[in-house]
Motif scaffolding. Structure first.
Motif, PDB file in Angstrom:
ATOM      1  N   PHE A   5     -33.515 -10.047  43.235  1.00  0.00           N
ATOM      2  CA  PHE A   5     -31.968 -10.001  42.516  1.00  0.00           C
ATOM      3  C   PHE A   5     -31.747 -11.649  42.153  1.00  0.00           C
ATOM      4  N   PHE A   6     -31.761 -12.729  42.436  1.00  0.00           N
ATOM      5  CA  PHE A   6     -31.110 -13.736  42.436  1.00  0.00           C
ATOM      6  C   PHE A   6     -32.842 -14.748  41.498  1.00  0.00           C
ATOM      7  N   GLY A   7     -32.460 -15.080  40.365  1.00  0.00           N
ATOM      8  CA  GLY A   7     -34.126 -15.992  40.261  1.00  0.00           C
ATOM      9  C   GLY A   7     -33.717 -16.795  39.325  1.00  0.00           C
ATOM     10  N   MET A   8     -35.035 -17.370  38.396  1.00  0.00           N
ATOM     11  CA  MET A   8     -34.469 -18.882  38.011  1.00  0.00           C
ATOM     12  C   MET A   8     -35.796 -18.632  36.983  1.00  0.00           C
ATOM     13  N   ASN A   9     -35.554 -19.434  35.807  1.00  0.00           N
ATOM     14  CA  ASN A   9     -36.767 -19.330  35.214  1.00  0.00           C
ATOM     15  C   ASN A   9     -37.753 -20.954  34.599  1.00  0.00           C
ATOM     16  N   GLY A  10     -38.704 -21.335  34.682  1.00  0.00           N
ATOM     17  CA  GLY A  10     -39.017 -22.545  34.724  1.00  0.00           C
ATOM     18  C   GLY A  10     -40.611 -22.746  33.512  1.00  0.00           C
ATOM     19  N   HIS A  11     -41.313 -23.348  33.038  1.00  0.00           N
ATOM     20  CA  HIS A  11     -42.514 -23.681  33.200  1.00  0.00           C
ATOM     21  C   HIS A  11     -43.751 -23.881  33.348  1.00  0.00           C
ATOM     22  N   PHE A  12     -44.914 -23.634  32.817  1.00  0.00           N
ATOM     23  CA  PHE A  12     -46.184 -23.798  33.621  1.00  0.00           C
ATOM     24  C   PHE A  12     -46.081 -25.126  34.006  1.00  0.00           C
ATOM     25  N   ASP A  13     -45.822 -25.699  32.392  1.00  0.00           N
ATOM     26  CA  ASP A  13     -46.099 -27.536  32.370  1.00  0.00           C
ATOM     27  C   ASP A  13     -45.188 -28.562  33.086  1.00  0.00           C
ATOM     28  N   TYR A  14     -44.851 -27.702  34.289  1.00  0.00           N
ATOM     29  CA  TYR A  14     -43.874 -28.856  35.574  1.00  0.00           C
ATOM     30  C   TYR A  14     -45.124 -29.155  36.397  1.00  0.00           C
ATOM     31  N   THR A  15     -44.312 -30.905  36.559  1.00  0.00           N
ATOM     32  CA  THR A  15     -44.996 -31.468  37.504  1.00  0.00           C
ATOM     33  C   THR A  15     -44.423 -31.060  38.518  1.00  0.00           C
ATOM     34  N   TYR A  16     -44.150 -30.560  38.431  1.00  0.00           N
ATOM     35  CA  TYR A  16     -43.784 -29.863  40.145  1.00  0.00           C
ATOM     36  C   TYR A  16     -44.916 -29.008  40.871  1.00  0.00           C
ATOM     37  N   SER A  17     -45.341 -29.089  41.680  1.00  0.00           N
ATOM     38  CA  SER A  17     -46.099 -28.573  42.262  1.00  0.00           C
ATOM     39  C   SER A  17     -45.733 -27.072  43.008  1.00  0.00           C
ATOM     40  N   PRO A  18     -46.534 -25.759  42.984  1.00  0.00           N
ATOM     41  CA  PRO A  18     -46.025 -24.990  43.001  1.00  0.00           C
ATOM     42  C   PRO A  18     -45.560 -24.571  44.713  1.00  0.00           C
TER      43      PRO A  18
END
Length: 519
Positions: free
Chosen positions: A215-228
């Motif tokens: 239910f609780f979700g978030m958007n992100g982008h493929f080119d983040y500098t964060y690691s998986p």
């Protein structure tokens, strides 16, 4: 995502005209003056209010409960000689219980609140019927516009006129801001209002609970500098179990999303992949018809699904805000509730792209679930696609049938449970309507307030919206609500910036999820 932000910015800037496009209303008192304004102001308090139901015309003026004098000139109403807020196209003004009401050329009513205009029904018809009212046992239903609905010998009438092609009706239902009916065969229909259409659906009153766990979700982008691994840790800290990320057939994007998918599979979390296929070729020209759009989209979707299938991805959103592309929506300030809001000539290109993405995914993963995305109040688009209709009303075209209804709901669009049916008029409970019409789960795949809001305001908005969404999860089949966005690179939308929590929004989100389990 730049186009989406530009669109939100345009709606924010035009908020008044969107909300008030039908009448007039809104805005503070002020504007052009008519001769004698000073004299009217001086004598206003000495006058008694007009009697209930006094209308202009035929009256030449009205006096409200505060003693202010109202006049009508050139389709606009004036209070003590000064144009009252943003109003135009007025054909009738009325005093009722000391309040001023106006009717415009679209037969929409508005009430003056003292500083602005608010949509309402004709005060002479009484108040709007309580939600859930049925005929029988009620003798009539009054909707939010003040229209009176009746049932005579199995036929539905609106203000005494037969509504489209209807017969053998044994129940009329007012629910979630919409008129529904049931015939003697037990089939329910929703009134589409435009061209008095009746569209097949299920009983909207049947509660459908969401499936727990995403239910609780978030958007992100493929080119983040964060690691998986970092993304997963952040999501867990926020109490999120699902994540939406976009991907094209570009190998760099696919490789990045594959790494995410592998990590999410190991963590037992849900990844919703947006297949970011557009409507244009590599030279920037609109794809040449439905067949070309279908082929391009099929190729992209099958490529993406083939890469992600080994990592357990089974949820795909096929296209991003395609109904809001400049080639498709005629006027981006329209709410999208009428099929006529969309470009008839270019419609097949969008339909072909949507069909191609769905079929491309299914060719690789037959059991995968595919969603089609809509914005604002685009039920005119969703209904036409579902039923194989063109915006011009012609039928018999390919139908687009999705497994998940996905929607974007930014604050400027309105409350999704009471969203304006024409960008100005009374609202409907959109998830309830979609539940009844399409019978599939509902995802809100982007939501947030505007980029101009303060962080304190954003935190308050997060808490109130999550509470509203959470309450509806057991009845409206809302399976996921995905905040936009994890990190926008600044403080316009993101809940973090470069690994640092943005507070108080971060705390508001994490605090709500910790106290409200996804069960």
């Amino acid at each position: 995502m730049l186009k989406r932000r530009q669109f939100i910015g345009a709606l924010t800037a035009l908020g008044g005209s969107v909300v008030l496009s039908a009448c007039g209303g809104g805005g503070s008192e002020g504007g052009s003056s008519t001769p004698g304004a000073a004299a009217l102001n001086a004598t206003a308090l000495a006058k008694a209010a007009s009697t209930n139901g006094t209308a202009m015309p035929p009256a030449s003026s009205l006096v409200d409960g505060s003693g202010a004098t109202w006049t009508l000139s050139g389709g606009s109403v004036y209070r003590n000689g000064v144009k009252a807020g943003n109003n135009y196209g007025v054909i009738l003004a009325m005093c009722f219980n000391g309040n001023i009401y106006v009717e415009n050329t679209s037969n929409q009513w508005y009430q003056w609140t003292g500083t602005a205009w608010q949509s309402c029904s004709d005060p002479r018809n009484g108040t709007t019927s309580p939600d859930g009212t049925t005929i029988p046992s009620a003798s009539n239903i009054i909707d939010k516009t003040g229209a009176v609905w009746t049932l005579v010998n199995g036929v539905i009438y609106k203000n005494g006129v037969v509504v489209g092609n209807n017969y053998a009706v044994n129940l009329v239902l007012w629910y979630g801001g919409k008129i529904y009916c049931r015939n003697t065969s037990g089939q329910f229909y929703a009134n589409a209002e435009v061209a008095a259409q009746w569209l097949a659906c299920s009983d909207p009153r049947i509660a459908v609970a969401s499936t727990a766990g995403s239910f609780f979700g978030m958007n992100g982008h493929f080119d983040y500098t964060y690691s998986p691994a970092q993304i997963i840790a952040i999501l867990k800290g926020l109490g999120c179990s699902s994540y939406r990320v976009g991907c094209t057939a570009d190998p760099n994007q696919i490789n990045a999303v594959v790494k995410l998918a592998a990590a999410f599979q190991s963590a037992g979390m849900t990844l919703l992949v947006l297949i970011n296929q557009g409507l244009y070729d590599s030279s920037g020209k609109l794809l040449a018809g439905e067949s070309a759009a279908y082929s391009a989209a099929y190729s992209t979707a099958s490529t993406v699904a083939s890469a992600l299938r080994p990592y357990g991805v089974s949820l795909y959103e096929c296209g991003n805000e395609l109904t809001r592309d400049n080639a498709i929506i005629i006027d981006s300030t329209n709410a999208g509730t009428k099929a006529l809001d969309f470009n008839n000539a270019n419609w097949p290109v969008m339909r072909g792209a949507m069909r191609g993405m769905i079929d491309g995914v299914k060719s690789v993963q037959p059991s995968a679930k595919c969603g089609i995305n809509f914005c604002v109040a685009d039920v005119g688009a969703s209904d036409a696609l579902w039923d194989g209709m063109q915006p011009d009303g012609s039928g018999g075209h390919p139908k687009v049938r999705w497994d998940i209804t996905t929607w974007h709901n930014y604050e400027v669009y309105g409350n999704i449970f009471n969203i304006g049916t024409d960008g100005a008029g009374p609202g409907i409970d959109l998830p309830t309507y979609c539940k009844a019409r399409y019978g599939v789960p509902f995802f809100i795949t982007e939501w947030n307030t505007g980029p101009e809001q303060s962080q304190t305001y954003r935190a308050s908005y997060i808490t109130s919206q999550l509470a509203s969404f959470y309450q509806a999860r057991k009845t409206h089949n809302i399976q996921a609500v995905m905040y936009y966005v994890l990190d926008s690179g600044n403080n316009t939308f993101g809940i973090m910036t470069n690994g640092v929590q943005l507070n108080p929004p971060y705390g508001a989100f994490a605090g709500f999820t910790s106290g409200n389990p996804d069960t």
